[in-house]
Design a protein around this motif. Structure first.
Motif, mmCIF file in Angstrom:
data_model
loop_
_atom_site.group_PDB
_atom_site.id
_atom_site.type_symbol
_atom_site.label_atom_id
_atom_site.label_comp_id
_atom_site.label_asym_id
_atom_site.label_seq_id
_atom_site.Cartn_x
_atom_site.Cartn_y
_atom_site.Cartn_z
ATOM 1 N N ARG A 119 47.000 48.380 39.708
ATOM 2 C CA ARG A 119 48.351 48.949 39.616
ATOM 3 C C ARG A 119 49.266 48.048 38.796
ATOM 4 N NH1 ARG A 119 48.824 49.400 45.913
ATOM 5 N NH2 ARG A 119 47.907 47.394 45.494
ATOM 6 N N VAL A 120 49.121 46.751 38.941
ATOM 7 C CA VAL A 120 49.957 45.800 38.203
ATOM 8 C C VAL A 120 49.434 45.625 36.778
ATOM 9 C CG1 VAL A 120 50.746 43.403 38.095
ATOM 10 C CG2 VAL A 120 50.616 44.576 40.303
ATOM 11 N N ALA A 121 48.121 45.513 36.629
ATOM 12 C CA ALA A 121 47.526 45.262 35.319
ATOM 13 C C ALA A 121 47.594 46.479 34.403
ATOM 14 C CB ALA A 121 46.080 44.804 35.477
ATOM 15 N N GLY A 122 47.595 47.657 34.989
ATOM 16 C CA GLY A 122 47.666 48.871 34.180
ATOM 17 C C GLY A 122 46.354 49.249 33.522
ATOM 18 N N VAL A 123 45.246 48.685 33.978
ATOM 19 C CA VAL A 123 43.921 49.045 33.458
ATOM 20 C C VAL A 123 43.006 49.355 34.636
ATOM 21 C CG1 VAL A 123 44.106 47.678 31.344
ATOM 22 C CG2 VAL A 123 43.115 46.651 33.369
ATOM 23 N N SER A 124 41.980 50.124 34.354
ATOM 24 C CA SER A 124 41.029 50.482 35.403
ATOM 25 C C SER A 124 40.094 49.303 35.684
ATOM 26 C CB SER A 124 40.199 51.685 34.959
ATOM 27 O OG SER A 124 39.381 51.323 33.860
ATOM 28 N N VAL A 125 39.389 49.387 36.797
ATOM 29 C CA VAL A 125 38.401 48.361 37.145
ATOM 30 C C VAL A 125 37.329 48.293 36.062
ATOM 31 C CG1 VAL A 125 36.585 47.733 38.786
ATOM 32 C CG2 VAL A 125 38.808 48.507 39.617
ATOM 33 N N GLU A 126 36.915 49.441 35.582
ATOM 34 C CA GLU A 126 35.885 49.495 34.546
ATOM 35 C C GLU A 126 36.338 48.762 33.280
ATOM 36 O OE1 GLU A 126 33.162 52.831 32.263
ATOM 37 O OE2 GLU A 126 34.428 53.419 33.952
ATOM 38 N N GLU A 127 37.556 49.006 32.853
ATOM 39 C CA GLU A 127 38.086 48.348 31.658
ATOM 40 C C GLU A 127 38.250 46.842 31.898
ATOM 41 O OE1 GLU A 127 39.265 47.549 27.918
ATOM 42 O OE2 GLU A 127 38.403 49.417 28.655
ATOM 43 N N PHE A 128 38.745 46.477 33.073
ATOM 44 C CA PHE A 128 38.899 45.063 33.408
ATOM 45 C C PHE A 128 37.551 44.347 33.365
ATOM 46 C CE2 PHE A 128 38.685 41.747 36.670
ATOM 47 C CZ PHE A 128 39.648 40.867 36.195
ATOM 48 N N CYS A 129 36.529 44.960 33.944
ATOM 49 C CA CYS A 129 35.189 44.355 33.947
ATOM 50 C C CYS A 129 34.673 44.180 32.526
ATOM 51 C CB CYS A 129 34.222 45.204 34.764
ATOM 52 S SG CYS A 129 34.557 45.161 36.535
ATOM 53 N N ARG A 130 34.944 45.150 31.688
ATOM 54 C CA ARG A 130 34.523 45.062 30.289
ATOM 55 C C ARG A 130 35.237 43.893 29.603
ATOM 56 N NH1 ARG A 130 35.944 49.953 28.652
ATOM 57 N NH2 ARG A 130 34.141 50.893 29.630
ATOM 58 N N GLN A 131 36.535 43.736 29.865
ATOM 59 C CA GLN A 131 37.313 42.650 29.256
ATOM 60 C C GLN A 131 36.843 41.275 29.736
ATOM 61 O OE1 GLN A 131 41.367 43.473 30.296
ATOM 62 N NE2 GLN A 131 41.542 45.225 28.917
ATOM 63 N N VAL A 132 36.565 41.170 31.017
ATOM 64 C CA VAL A 132 36.171 39.885 31.605
ATOM 65 C C VAL A 132 34.706 39.567 31.313
ATOM 66 C CG1 VAL A 132 35.935 38.622 33.790
ATOM 67 C CG2 VAL A 132 37.930 40.022 33.381
ATOM 68 N N GLY A 133 33.899 40.608 31.192
ATOM 69 C CA GLY A 133 32.480 40.404 30.899
ATOM 70 C C GLY A 133 31.621 40.308 32.146
ATOM 71 N N VAL A 134 31.946 41.115 33.156
ATOM 72 C CA VAL A 134 31.139 41.169 34.375
ATOM 73 C C VAL A 134 30.821 42.624 34.685
ATOM 74 C CG1 VAL A 134 32.117 39.059 35.372
ATOM 75 C CG2 VAL A 134 33.136 41.253 35.919
ATOM 76 N N SER A 135 29.784 42.836 35.469
ATOM 77 C CA SER A 135 29.441 44.196 35.867
ATOM 78 C C SER A 135 30.350 44.642 37.003
ATOM 79 C CB SER A 135 27.977 44.258 36.320
ATOM 80 O OG SER A 135 27.810 43.504 37.508
ATOM 81 N N LYS A 136 30.438 45.951 37.181
ATOM 82 C CA LYS A 136 31.256 46.463 38.278
ATOM 83 C C LYS A 136 30.673 46.051 39.618
ATOM 84 C CE LYS A 136 31.558 50.838 37.383
ATOM 85 N NZ LYS A 136 31.965 52.255 37.426
ATOM 86 N N SER A 137 29.349 45.991 39.707
ATOM 87 C CA SER A 137 28.737 45.584 40.977
ATOM 88 C C SER A 137 29.106 44.137 41.308
ATOM 89 C CB SER A 137 27.218 45.770 40.947
ATOM 90 O OG SER A 137 26.636 44.972 39.954
ATOM 91 N N SER A 138 29.127 43.254 40.305
ATOM 92 C CA SER A 138 29.548 41.869 40.539
ATOM 93 C C SER A 138 31.009 41.817 40.948
ATOM 94 C CB SER A 138 29.348 41.021 39.286
ATOM 95 O OG SER A 138 27.983 40.869 39.004
ATOM 96 N N PHE A 139 31.841 42.635 40.298
ATOM 97 C CA PHE A 139 33.260 42.704 40.621
ATOM 98 C C PHE A 139 33.449 43.041 42.100
ATOM 99 C CE2 PHE A 139 37.013 45.305 41.347
ATOM 100 C CZ PHE A 139 38.029 44.547 40.777
ATOM 101 N N TYR A 140 32.800 44.117 42.539
ATOM 102 C CA TYR A 140 32.988 44.557 43.920
ATOM 103 C C TYR A 140 32.339 43.596 44.920
ATOM 104 C CZ TYR A 140 35.087 48.857 42.304
ATOM 105 O OH TYR A 140 35.944 49.771 41.728
ATOM 106 N N ARG A 141 31.231 42.952 44.547
ATOM 107 C CA ARG A 141 30.586 41.983 45.426
ATOM 108 C C ARG A 141 31.493 40.771 45.651
ATOM 109 N NH1 ARG A 141 27.593 38.403 43.169
ATOM 110 N NH2 ARG A 141 26.932 39.805 41.530
#
Length: 94
Positions: free
Chosen positions: A19-41
């Motif tokens: 909500r603050v960043a204004g990007v989706s989790v998917e886009e954030f993961c792409r920017q940071v360079g991690v998978s969504k599964s790693s993000f949620y883990r």
């Protein structure tokens, strides 16, 4: 697992709010360079164990030794080696 997620990336994941960043989790993961599964883990671990625990990866060492035997096996190995040496044969590591 080809790599470990750095503490810096883990910190960014823990602090991320879409909500603050204004990007989706998917886009954030792409920017940071991690998978969504790693993000949620990592997020789940931060919630359960606290943010400090989530900054460091768990040990990847096995919890249980795969090869364990009792002292009788050690005694039998020693006996076989003694027999081999007595016969003039090689009693190496095998």
């Amino acid at each position: 697992m080809g790599y470990a997620v750095s503490p810096f990336k883990r910190q960014r994941i823990i602090e991320f709010d879409s909500r603050v960043a204004g990007v989706s989790v998917e886009e954030f993961c792409r920017q940071v360079g991690v998978s969504k599964s790693s993000f949620y883990r990592i997020r789940k671990r931060a919630k359960q164990e606290g943010p400090g625990a989530a900054l460091v990866a768990h040990s990847r060492a096995p919890l249980h030794l795969a090869r364990r035997w009792d002292e009788r096996v050690d005694e039998r190995i020693a006996q076989v080696r003694r027999e081999l040496v007595a016969d003039g044969k090689e009693a190496g590591a095998w």
